[in-house]
Each structure stands twice: as structure tokens, then as C-alpha cells.
Enzyme design. Structure first.
Site, PDB file in Angstrom:
ATOM      1  N   PHE A  80      -1.773   6.119   5.978  1.00 55.19           N
ATOM      2  CA  PHE A  80      -0.722   6.238   4.033  1.00 55.19           C
ATOM      3  C   PHE A  80      -2.193   4.922   4.497  1.00 55.19           C
ATOM      4  CE2 PHE A  80       2.694   4.667   2.361  1.00 55.19           C
ATOM      5  CZ  PHE A  80       2.616   4.808   1.313  1.00 55.19           C
ATOM      6  N   LEU A 139      -1.289   3.295   1.393  1.00 57.49           N
ATOM      7  CA  LEU A 139      -0.996   1.645   1.327  1.00 57.49           C
ATOM      8  C   LEU A 139      -0.611   1.092   2.140  1.00 57.49           C
ATOM      9  CD1 LEU A 139      -0.168   3.812  -1.582  1.00 57.49           C
ATOM     10  CD2 LEU A 139       1.954   2.133  -1.412  1.00 57.49           C
ATOM     11  N   SER A 140      -0.420   1.628   3.185  1.00 56.56           N
ATOM     12  CA  SER A 140      -0.857   0.892   4.852  1.00 56.56           C
ATOM     13  C   SER A 140      -2.457   0.047   5.152  1.00 56.56           C
ATOM     14  CB  SER A 140      -0.972   1.373   6.120  1.00 56.56           C
ATOM     15  OG  SER A 140      -1.191   0.326   7.047  1.00 56.56           O
ATOM     16  N   ALA A 141      -2.118  -1.593   4.960  1.00 52.62           N
ATOM     17  CA  ALA A 141      -3.471  -2.500   5.450  1.00 52.62           C
ATOM     18  C   ALA A 141      -3.956  -2.505   7.031  1.00 52.62           C
ATOM     19  CB  ALA A 141      -2.406  -3.839   5.337  1.00 52.62           C
TER      20      ALA A 141
END
Length: 215
Positions: A9, A11-13
Site C-alpha cells: 500500500f 501510503l504505508s511507510a
């Protein structure tokens, strides 16, 4: 051999950290997007792959692995040489320490700020959370005081993990003017393979957080 898949994903760091490590090591991956905002991680098909339903998750010819830093270490050991995850026991221990620093201190303090804003209706950042994160950034700045990269003078998978975390909070609008060594390191990180793709995800993450913060 089947294509190596990374359930991801943007947006996931942590997810971006694993992807950055793969690009650094030059491991070709097929990315499969799992949209956490749409709760696709809870689908029956994904739960069969990873009952803990988190990203990133790696599928290397049927070998399933999750936790981003474990994925980075695995890819470096299986597909890389010792350039980015050194075999020298002391150099590797330092890389591991920085990875654990990210997983135990830096990213959890970023998450403590951002996730309540994204998912729990919180609209302000508590002062205590600001103090916690800035204290942690002070340690990172010290790490970088006497070395070019976070785990010494050679680029490593510790840098990709910490870069993914740092760019997320920076895109929220965090002030790092008090941390000159971090600023210098971030400028050096622009040369890391996959940097721009990481920034695209970080910008989306930052925008999602900022729109919920009361001004």
C-alpha cells in the site's frame, strides 16, 4: 520460478520501506496493491496469505513473509551481496540496531501521531507526542553526526527503512530545522533507487493526515 510479489500500500511507510529495499538491492517485484483505507487487507483471499492482515507481505515462490524490515533483510541475504546488509558481524549488528530503532522508536512514534488522526477522529497532535518524536529525532541526528548514512559510511537497508518513516512525517509538515544532520542525510537520500516513488506515497499519506488536522 514465479514472480516475487509484494503486497503493498503506497501510503504505508513500512510498505514503502520494503519496496525501497528491494529497489536498492535490485530485486524485481510484482507489486499487488492492498488498499488499507478500503479494508482490502481483511478480504478472505488476503487473510489466507497473511492472517495478521498487514502490509507489506512478500510472496517469494510460495514463501510468505511479512514485517517490512524482515523482508528487507531476507531480500538482501537471498538476492543481494553484502553491500547493503554487510556480512561483517559488527557492521551488520549496527544495521540491525538501526532497523530496530526504526521499528521500536521512530516509526511507532510517527504512527502514534498519525493513525489517530487518520482513523479515530483526532484533529490535534498532543504536545507529549511531539516531545516524544522530537526526542527520537534527536537520537537519529546524533547517529548521523559522525557518519554519512544511518549505520555508518555505507548505504544500507537501514537507510531505506528510516527514509520511508521520515518522509511520511515530513509530508505531514514536521519541522526538522533543529536537526541539521537529518537534513543533510535526507538530501543524500535523493540518490537512492525508488526515491521518487517513495515520495509519491509519502505525499499521499501526508495529504490524508493534514486534511484531518484542525488548523
Amino acid at each position: 520460478m514465479s514472480a516475487i510479489k509484494l503486497y503493498h500500500f503506497p501510503l504505508s511507510a513500512p510498505s514503502r520501506g520494503a519496496l525501497l529495499a528491494a529497489k536498492l538491492i535490485n530485486v524485481p517485484l510484482e507489486t499487488v496493491i492492498v488498499d488499507l483505507f478500503k479494508k482490502e487487507q481483511l478480504s478472505e483471499s488476503f487473510l489466507r496469505i497473511n492472517p495478521q492482515h498487514c502490509v507489506p507481505t512478500l510472496d517469494d515462490d510460495g514463501f510468505i513473509l511479512w514485517e517490512s524490515r524482515a523482508i528487507a533483510c531476507y531480500l538482501a541475504e537471498r538476492y543481494g551481496d553484502d553491500k547493503y546488509y554487510p556480512k561483517d558481524i559488527r557492521k551488520r549488528a549496527l544495521v540491525n540496531q538501526r532497523l530496530y530503532f526504526d521499528s521500536s522508536f521512530l516509526y511507532p512514534r510517527i504512527r502514534a501521531i498519525c493513525h489517530p488522526i487518520l482513523f479515530s477522529g483526532i484533529t490535534e497532535i498532543k504536545e507529549s507526542l511531539k516531545i516524544d518524536l522530537n526526542s527520537t529525532l534527536g537520537f537519529l541526528d546524533q547517529f548521523l553526526a559522525n557518519s554519512k548514512w544511518v549505520a555508518g559510511d555505507e548505504l544500507s537497508i537501514a537507510d531505506t527503512a528510516i527514509l520511508a518513516s521520515m518522509t511520511s512525517i515530513l509530508e505531514v509538515g514536521w519541522d526538522i530545522s533543529a536537526f541539521p544532520n537529518i537534513q543533510r542525510w535526507l538530501n543524500d537520500c535523493t540518490s537512492i533507487p525508488g526515491y521518487e516513488e517513495n515520495m509519491e506515497g509519502a505525499r499521499l499519506f501526508g495529504a490524508a493526515v493534514r486534511k484531518n488536522i484542525k488548523t
